[in-house]
Write a protein that holds these residues in place. Structure first.
Motif, PDB file in Angstrom:
ATOM      1  N   LYS A   2      42.763  63.143   9.238  1.00 53.88           N
ATOM      2  CA  LYS A   2      43.562  62.874  10.440  1.00 53.88           C
ATOM      3  C   LYS A   2      42.691  63.033  11.686  1.00 53.88           C
ATOM      4  O   LYS A   2      41.974  64.024  11.817  1.00 53.88           O
ATOM      5  N   LEU A  31      47.404  54.819  22.408  1.00 55.45           N
ATOM      6  CA  LEU A  31      48.525  54.736  21.469  1.00 55.45           C
ATOM      7  C   LEU A  31      48.399  53.507  20.567  1.00 55.45           C
ATOM      8  O   LEU A  31      48.772  53.544  19.395  1.00 55.45           O
ATOM      9  N   PHE A  35      45.652  56.411  16.316  1.00 58.46           N
ATOM     10  CA  PHE A  35      45.307  57.777  15.900  1.00 58.46           C
ATOM     11  C   PHE A  35      46.540  58.467  15.301  1.00 58.46           C
ATOM     12  O   PHE A  35      47.677  58.106  15.609  1.00 58.46           O
ATOM     13  N   ASP A  36      46.307  59.470  14.474  1.00 62.84           N
ATOM     14  CA  ASP A  36      47.432  60.217  13.921  1.00 62.84           C
ATOM     15  C   ASP A  36      48.245  60.863  15.043  1.00 62.84           C
ATOM     16  O   ASP A  36      49.471  60.798  15.056  1.00 62.84           O
ATOM     17  N   THR A  37      47.530  61.498  15.974  1.00 58.95           N
ATOM     18  CA  THR A  37      48.176  62.254  17.048  1.00 58.95           C
ATOM     19  C   THR A  37      47.399  62.058  18.337  1.00 58.95           C
ATOM     20  O   THR A  37      46.176  61.907  18.314  1.00 58.95           O
ATOM     21  N   LEU A  38      48.119  62.081  19.453  1.00 57.27           N
ATOM     22  CA  LEU A  38      47.498  62.006  20.772  1.00 57.27           C
ATOM     23  C   LEU A  38      47.868  63.268  21.545  1.00 57.27           C
ATOM     24  O   LEU A  38      49.038  63.509  21.840  1.00 57.27           O
ATOM     25  N   SER A  67      54.004  52.142  18.449  1.00 55.26           N
ATOM     26  CA  SER A  67      52.952  53.026  17.953  1.00 55.26           C
ATOM     27  C   SER A  67      53.514  54.054  16.985  1.00 55.26           C
ATOM     28  O   SER A  67      54.603  54.605  17.202  1.00 55.26           O
ATOM     29  N   THR A  69      51.632  56.690  16.396  1.00 58.59           N
ATOM     30  CA  THR A  69      50.927  57.899  16.833  1.00 58.59           C
ATOM     31  C   THR A  69      51.923  58.910  17.394  1.00 58.59           C
ATOM     32  O   THR A  69      52.803  58.567  18.183  1.00 58.59           O
TER      33      THR A  69
END
Length: 284
Positions: A2, A31, A35-38, A67, A69
């Motif tokens: 991740k 976004l 990515f998995d997380t922002l 998104s 994300t």
């Protein structure tokens, strides 16, 4: 594997205010990357971090419909968490808990014991709202204050977090002190002892040492990595001006070498890199 991209960490210490509209355009591009997380913003005192005083405004401008994300916001106390919890678009609420008593006092004006009370209350809050707390163990690879540090100490902290129900713990290299020798043992021991907890690496690095650090964490079982495009931000206390956040583009490079499938949008990534340079280049 991740990837968590952290524009918040890149922006928070920037000396000139980045206009809200520019932040929104950059965040929306990130976004779209996938990515998995922002780690997009923070709900802390505007006096402490004026650069991110517009986090709620920026959040209102984000296009989340297209998104997958997930959003993460950093807080420094329960009040900040309560503000973050009012925004159901935010999936994760991040809290910095230092294993160094000296740094905890400097960073949040609280002792570790007081900070753990906040962690407990934030965990209770997240249980009510359906959000999830991410605890960052800052000074996770050593500290300059001669406060005790060892993998065993990280294990003791993690045990307390585990008992509270925290399921994501990120070891954070607050001052760029990490080396493969201090990175590998904690991840190796923690991932074995707490298989139900997701451990992350928030590493800071010089341009020459990024690979050995990521490799050490990866080989020791870590599969969650924080970065910031261009390596901006990260290390206000580091004496070495070249030390900054782990460059996200290096993490992407590493993941490709390992055959990890991230499913990122290359066109959006190229656009994000361009916007990143417009915002940050020239003042690093």
């Amino acid at each position: 594997m991740k990837l968590i991209d952290c524009p918040r960490d890149a922006m928070q210490g920037w000396p000139t205010f980045i206009p809200t509209a520019q932040k929104i355009a950059y965040l929306n591009t990130l976004l779209r990357v996938g990515f998995d997380t922002l780690d997009f913003g923070s709900f802390v005192s505007a006096k402490a971090i004026p650069q991110l005083a517009d986090t709620a405004e920026a959040l209102a401008g984000l296009d989340l419909a297209q998104s997958h994300t997930r959003l993460l916001a950093i807080v420094a106390n329960l009040r900040g968490a309560e503000t973050a919890a009012q925004h159901p678009q935010i999936r994760y609420i991040g809290f910095p808990l230092s294993v160094s008593e000296t740094f905890q006092l400097r960073n949040t004006n609280k002792t570790i014991a007081e900070a753990l009370i906040d962690v407990t209350r934030i965990q209770e809050l997240c249980a009510r709202t359906g959000q999830q707390q991410v605890v960052y163990l800052s000074m996770g690879f050593g500290n300059p204050y001669n406060d005790p540090w060892s993998p065993d100490i990280l294990g003791e902290f993690t045990q307390q977090l585990d008992e509270l129900g925290v399921r994501i713990v990120a070891l954070s290299d607050t001052i760029g002190a990490s080396t493969p020798a201090t990175i590998a043992p904690p991840f190796r021991e923690l991932t074995a002892a707490f298989p139900h907890i997701e451990f992350g690496a928030h590493l800071h690095t010089t341009p020459a040492s990024w690979r050995e650090k990521v490799q050490a964490a990866y080989q020791a079982g870590c599969r969650r990595f924080d970065g910031a495009l261009g390596g901006y931000g990260g290390c206000p206390m580091a004496a070495d001006q070249l030390t900054g956040n782990m460059p996200t583009e290096r993490l992407i490079e590493f993941s490709a070498e390992k055959g990890e499938q991230l499913g990122l949008n290359p066109e959006a990534l190229a656009e994000a890199m361009h916007l990143n340079q417009q915002i940050f280049a020239g003042g690093h």
